[in-house]
Scaffold this motif. Structure first.
Motif, PDB file in Angstrom:
ATOM      1  N   SER A  74      16.932   4.614   8.550  1.00 31.21           N
ATOM      2  CA  SER A  74      16.679   3.178   8.453  1.00 31.21           C
ATOM      3  C   SER A  74      15.301   2.854   7.886  1.00 31.21           C
ATOM      4  CB  SER A  74      16.866   2.512   9.812  1.00 31.21           C
ATOM      5  OG  SER A  74      16.166   3.251  10.794  1.00 31.21           O
ATOM      6  N   ASN A  75      14.376   3.794   7.938  1.00 31.74           N
ATOM      7  CA  ASN A  75      13.097   3.675   7.208  1.00 31.74           C
ATOM      8  C   ASN A  75      12.400   5.038   7.246  1.00 31.74           C
ATOM      9  OD1 ASN A  75      11.164   3.757   9.535  1.00 31.74           O
ATOM     10  ND2 ASN A  75      12.231   1.860  10.083  1.00 31.74           N
ATOM     11  N   CYS A  76      11.395   5.162   6.416  1.00 28.59           N
ATOM     12  CA  CYS A  76      10.704   6.457   6.274  1.00 28.59           C
ATOM     13  C   CYS A  76       9.904   6.802   7.526  1.00 28.59           C
ATOM     14  CB  CYS A  76       9.803   6.376   5.039  1.00 28.59           C
ATOM     15  SG  CYS A  76       8.726   7.759   4.745  1.00 28.59           S
ATOM     16  N   THR A  77       9.353   5.788   8.200  1.00 34.81           N
ATOM     17  CA  THR A  77       8.523   6.058   9.380  1.00 34.81           C
ATOM     18  C   THR A  77       9.361   6.756  10.450  1.00 34.81           C
ATOM     19  OG1 THR A  77       7.286   4.046   8.856  1.00 34.81           O
ATOM     20  CG2 THR A  77       6.942   4.974  11.031  1.00 34.81           C
ATOM     21  N   LEU A  78      10.555   6.221  10.714  1.00 35.15           N
ATOM     22  CA  LEU A  78      11.442   6.860  11.697  1.00 35.15           C
ATOM     23  C   LEU A  78      11.922   8.222  11.184  1.00 35.15           C
ATOM     24  CD1 LEU A  78      13.447   3.725  12.877  1.00 35.15           C
ATOM     25  CD2 LEU A  78      11.891   5.103  14.263  1.00 35.15           C
ATOM     26  N   PHE A 103      -6.340   9.939   3.659  1.00 38.76           N
ATOM     27  CA  PHE A 103      -6.105   9.064   2.498  1.00 38.76           C
ATOM     28  C   PHE A 103      -4.602   8.951   2.262  1.00 38.76           C
ATOM     29  CE2 PHE A 103      -6.279   8.097  -2.158  1.00 38.76           C
ATOM     30  CZ  PHE A 103      -7.068   6.954  -2.083  1.00 38.76           C
ATOM     31  N   THR A 104      -3.947   8.158   3.118  1.00 35.80           N
ATOM     32  CA  THR A 104      -2.522   7.879   2.967  1.00 35.80           C
ATOM     33  C   THR A 104      -2.259   6.547   3.654  1.00 35.80           C
ATOM     34  OG1 THR A 104      -0.266   8.643   3.463  1.00 35.80           O
ATOM     35  CG2 THR A 104      -1.954   9.284   5.011  1.00 35.80           C
ATOM     36  N   PHE A 105      -1.007   6.105   3.618  1.00 34.42           N
ATOM     37  CA  PHE A 105      -0.678   4.827   4.253  1.00 34.42           C
ATOM     38  C   PHE A 105      -0.618   5.016   5.773  1.00 34.42           C
ATOM     39  CE2 PHE A 105       2.572   1.467   5.338  1.00 34.42           C
ATOM     40  CZ  PHE A 105       1.720   0.393   5.117  1.00 34.42           C
ATOM     41  N   ILE A 106      -0.938   3.961   6.490  1.00 29.16           N
ATOM     42  CA  ILE A 106      -1.032   4.013   7.954  1.00 29.16           C
ATOM     43  C   ILE A 106       0.252   4.515   8.617  1.00 29.16           C
ATOM     44  CG2 ILE A 106      -0.384   1.550   8.211  1.00 29.16           C
ATOM     45  CD1 ILE A 106      -3.088   3.305  10.295  1.00 29.16           C
ATOM     46  N   ALA A 107       1.408   4.311   7.965  1.00 29.31           N
ATOM     47  CA  ALA A 107       2.693   4.713   8.557  1.00 29.31           C
ATOM     48  C   ALA A 107       2.711   6.201   8.903  1.00 29.31           C
ATOM     49  CB  ALA A 107       3.837   4.411   7.591  1.00 29.31           C
ATOM     50  N   THR A 108       2.053   7.031   8.098  1.00 31.85           N
ATOM     51  CA  THR A 108       2.076   8.479   8.341  1.00 31.85           C
ATOM     52  C   THR A 108       1.451   8.791   9.702  1.00 31.85           C
ATOM     53  OG1 THR A 108       1.582   8.629   5.962  1.00 31.85           O
ATOM     54  CG2 THR A 108       1.714  10.688   7.171  1.00 31.85           C
ATOM     55  N   ILE A 181       6.666  17.090   4.299  1.00 28.22           N
ATOM     56  CA  ILE A 181       6.058  16.311   3.217  1.00 28.22           C
ATOM     57  C   ILE A 181       6.480  14.842   3.333  1.00 28.22           C
ATOM     58  CG2 ILE A 181       5.711  16.133   0.723  1.00 28.22           C
ATOM     59  CD1 ILE A 181       4.874  18.861   1.705  1.00 28.22           C
ATOM     60  N   ASP A 182       5.475  13.963   3.337  1.00 27.91           N
ATOM     61  CA  ASP A 182       5.712  12.524   3.298  1.00 27.91           C
ATOM     62  C   ASP A 182       5.646  12.092   1.835  1.00 27.91           C
ATOM     63  OD1 ASP A 182       5.602   9.777   3.286  1.00 27.91           O
ATOM     64  OD2 ASP A 182       4.062   9.615   4.839  1.00 27.91           O
ATOM     65  N   SER A 183       6.832  11.891   1.237  1.00 30.22           N
ATOM     66  CA  SER A 183       6.893  11.500  -0.183  1.00 30.22           C
ATOM     67  C   SER A 183       7.371  10.062  -0.310  1.00 30.22           C
ATOM     68  CB  SER A 183       7.849  12.432  -0.944  1.00 30.22           C
ATOM     69  OG  SER A 183       7.283  13.696  -1.088  1.00 30.22           O
ATOM     70  N   ALA A 184       6.894   9.209   0.600  1.00 29.84           N
ATOM     71  CA  ALA A 184       7.442   7.851   0.733  1.00 29.84           C
ATOM     72  C   ALA A 184       7.763   7.174  -0.601  1.00 29.84           C
ATOM     73  CB  ALA A 184       6.486   6.992   1.549  1.00 29.84           C
ATOM     74  N   ALA A 185       6.781   7.072  -1.478  1.00 28.92           N
ATOM     75  CA  ALA A 185       6.992   6.308  -2.720  1.00 28.92           C
ATOM     76  C   ALA A 185       7.503   7.181  -3.854  1.00 28.92           C
ATOM     77  CB  ALA A 185       5.685   5.629  -3.141  1.00 28.92           C
ATOM     78  N   PHE A 206      11.475  10.257   2.299  1.00 26.98           N
ATOM     79  CA  PHE A 206      11.241   9.219   1.278  1.00 26.98           C
ATOM     80  C   PHE A 206      11.498   7.846   1.881  1.00 26.98           C
ATOM     81  CE2 PHE A 206      12.467  13.060  -0.928  1.00 26.98           C
ATOM     82  CZ  PHE A 206      11.641  13.103  -2.041  1.00 26.98           C
ATOM     83  N   SER A 207      10.846   6.843   1.321  1.00 25.31           N
ATOM     84  CA  SER A 207      11.067   5.451   1.739  1.00 25.31           C
ATOM     85  C   SER A 207      11.836   4.701   0.658  1.00 25.31           C
ATOM     86  CB  SER A 207       9.718   4.748   1.950  1.00 25.31           C
ATOM     87  OG  SER A 207       9.926   3.362   2.163  1.00 25.31           O
ATOM     88  N   PHE A 208      12.756   3.860   1.110  1.00 27.43           N
ATOM     89  CA  PHE A 208      13.469   2.971   0.174  1.00 27.43           C
ATOM     90  C   PHE A 208      13.117   1.516   0.471  1.00 27.43           C
ATOM     91  CE2 PHE A 208      17.076   6.387   0.139  1.00 27.43           C
ATOM     92  CZ  PHE A 208      16.319   7.182  -0.702  1.00 27.43           C
ATOM     93  N   THR A 211       9.314  -2.455  -1.473  1.00 28.10           N
ATOM     94  CA  THR A 211       8.164  -2.302  -2.369  1.00 28.10           C
ATOM     95  C   THR A 211       8.169  -0.966  -3.115  1.00 28.10           C
ATOM     96  OG1 THR A 211       6.966  -1.430  -0.470  1.00 28.10           O
ATOM     97  CG2 THR A 211       6.654  -3.774  -0.989  1.00 28.10           C
ATOM     98  N   LYS A 212       9.132  -0.120  -2.810  1.00 25.43           N
ATOM     99  CA  LYS A 212       9.162   1.202  -3.457  1.00 25.43           C
ATOM    100  C   LYS A 212       9.985   1.122  -4.749  1.00 25.43           C
ATOM    101  CE  LYS A 212       6.885   3.244  -0.165  1.00 25.43           C
ATOM    102  NZ  LYS A 212       6.124   2.059   0.223  1.00 25.43           N
ATOM    103  N   PRO A 213       9.730   2.030  -5.693  1.00 25.60           N
ATOM    104  CA  PRO A 213      10.523   1.988  -6.935  1.00 25.60           C
ATOM    105  C   PRO A 213      12.026   2.138  -6.666  1.00 25.60           C
ATOM    106  CG  PRO A 213       8.517   3.239  -7.275  1.00 25.60           C
ATOM    107  CD  PRO A 213       8.587   2.944  -5.799  1.00 25.60           C
TER     108      PRO A 213
HETATM  109  C1  LIG Z   1       2.824   7.372   2.552  1.00 25.20           C
HETATM  110  C2  LIG Z   1       3.797   6.499   3.289  1.00 25.20           C
HETATM  111  N1  LIG Z   1       4.435   6.972   4.367  1.00 25.20           N
HETATM  112  C3  LIG Z   1       5.327   6.235   5.047  1.00 25.20           C
HETATM  113  C4  LIG Z   1       5.627   4.945   4.665  1.00 25.20           C
HETATM  114  C5  LIG Z   1       6.571   4.143   5.498  1.00 25.20           C
HETATM  115  O1  LIG Z   1       7.744   3.826   4.856  1.00 25.20           O
HETATM  116  P1  LIG Z   1       8.761   2.812   5.549  1.00 25.20           P
HETATM  117  O2  LIG Z   1       8.247   1.447   5.281  1.00 25.20           O
HETATM  118  O3  LIG Z   1      10.073   3.079   4.867  1.00 25.20           O
HETATM  119  O4  LIG Z   1       8.812   3.138   6.996  1.00 25.20           O
HETATM  120  C6  LIG Z   1       5.007   4.398   3.549  1.00 25.20           C
HETATM  121  C7  LIG Z   1       5.339   3.015   3.129  1.00 25.20           C
HETATM  122  O5  LIG Z   1       4.711   2.421   2.313  1.00 25.20           O
HETATM  123  C8  LIG Z   1       4.069   5.188   2.837  1.00 25.20           C
HETATM  124  O6  LIG Z   1       3.425   4.722   1.759  1.00 25.20           O
END
Ligand SMILES: Cc1ncc(COP(=O)(O)O)c(C=O)c1O
Length: 396
Positions: A74-78, A103-108, A181-185, A206-208, A211-213
């Protein structure tokens, strides 16, 4: 010119109704989604592995290629939380730390904590802006016996250079610590050898997000070469329930992608190659317009999915000027990832390995310019004007 001083643009009149948005999400039209969703309606099956979900999982795996298995979520964070718990369950569940770049997005980092671990922030290397192998080796040596896993990132949807990724792999194998590996975008990104992300051998998420491509609104996928891991993860994202015994051997979570999300994903797959090619062409056109300026791009960005047009300015002062000018000129920009994660209040007490000097230096210079699948000549011209004024000011 003082740091933080606001720069007035040179007599430019801006119609703020025409603000150039940082991103212009481009999802499939409802009619394309509806063609797939009819399968779910016909079966009266709206979640828990319905016809669209199963089809989406198979088509995603075929798209990535190379014998991988996909578990849409349902999302990359989960997805990161589930994959992390699964990897650690088979290695060292009592270890508390997960090494990760700051140096990554807070979700990681959020995923690490919600999965029951604490981040150990490691520096990045200066060309790729990805987890620094030397820093990682030092972190694992210093915290020997307490690191449960390593999360490397494909920061900004750009694959790490092959040598960097190989070094992560070797260092983790030496320390007997799993690598995720967190390859969200990065869905659709190509590494230096022209291979899609997801087929390099590690479990990858990966995240869908809209805002992702590869955009479906909310969603994502775990990709793994290991069929047993894929089977366990399918249970993990459905409360850990074993479909045979109807009991849970592990406390799972609910991270299933709904049928509507999967139908959107199927429609997105139909158009993705075209959308990504258009996006890369937009990025190249914008880069060509900016060629006169002293900008630095991420090593490996040729294969990136270009979520935004990510670059480094020469120094923090120029970056501050760009931020002020962008506001005045009606161009939405971002300063990812400033502040880096170890300076977010939620993670200010977290462990760091060393001074994170490269992270700090790059965060202070980073700028993300607007991007879209189809970025027209006018917005490109206005973004180029922003950079021109930015450097004119710095020359005067
Ligand atoms: C590096 C990284 N990890 C995780 C996420 C989280 O993705 P999601 O919004 O699908 O949970 C993002 C979202 O921008 C991201 O950039």
């Amino acid at each position: 010119m003082f740091p933080g001083q606001r720069v007035e643009p040179a007599a430019v009149e801006v119609d703020h109704a025409e603000t150039i948005r940082y991103l212009r999400p481009d999802l499939p039209p409802l009619s394309d989604i509806a063609r797939y969703y009819a399968l779910s309606e016909e079966a009266r099956w709206y979640s828990n592995g319905g016809p669209c979900y199963e089809r989406f999982a198979r088509r995603l795996a075929a798209y990535v290629g190379g014998d991988v298995h996909c578990v849409p979520v349902s999302n990359c964070t989960l997805g990161l939380m589930a994959a992390l718990r699964d990897l650690v369950a088979t290695s060292a569940p009592s270890h508390a730390l997960v090494a990760v770049p700051s140096f990554t997005f807070i979700a990681t980092a959020c995923a690490i904590r919600w999965a029951g671990f604490e981040p150990l922030f490691v520096d990045i290397e200066p060309d790729s802006w990805q987890l620094d192998p030397d820093g990682l080796a030092e972190a694992l040596a210093r915290h020997d016996g307490t690191v449960a896993a390593v999360i490397g990132c494909s920061t900004f949807g750009t694959p790490a250079p092959a040598a960097v990724r190989a070094a992560w792999r070797a260092i983790c194998a030496d320390a007997d610590v799993p690598l995720l590996i967190d390859s969200a975008a990065g869905f659709g990104a190509l590494d230096q050898d022209g291979r899609l992300l997801g087929r390099q051998g590690e479990t990858e998420v990966f995240s869908f997000h809209a805002t992702k491509p590869f955009a479906i609104g909310e969603g994502g996928t775990i990709v793994t070469p290991d069929p047993d891991a894929a089977a366990r993860l399918r249970q993990m994202i459905n409360f850990g329930l074993d479909p045979n015994t109807h009991t849970s051997a592990v406390a799972g979570l609910n991270a299933k992608l709904s049928e509507l999300g999967a139908a959107t994903g199927l429609a997105m797959l139909d158009r993705f190659d075209e959308a990504l090619a258009a996006r890369r062409a937009s990025a190249r056109r914008l880069q060509a317009r900016l060629a006169a300026y002293p900008l630095t791009y991420q090593a490996g960005s040729e294969g990136s999915t270009w979520q935004g047009l990510q670059l480094l300015l020469p120094d923090t002062e120029v970056r501050e000027r760009a931020v002020s000018l962008a506001h005045a000129l009606g161009v939405e920009i971002k300063t990812y990832f400033d502040p880096p994660l170890h300076r977010h209040p939620a993670f200010a007490q977290a462990r760091v390995c060393g001074g994170l000097e490269v992270t700090e230096a790059i965060a202070g210079r980073s700028l993300s310019l607007p991007m879209a699948n189809h970025l027209g000549a006018r917005p490109i011209g206005r973004i180029a004007d922003l950079l021109q004024q930015c450097f004119e000011c710095s020359a005067s």
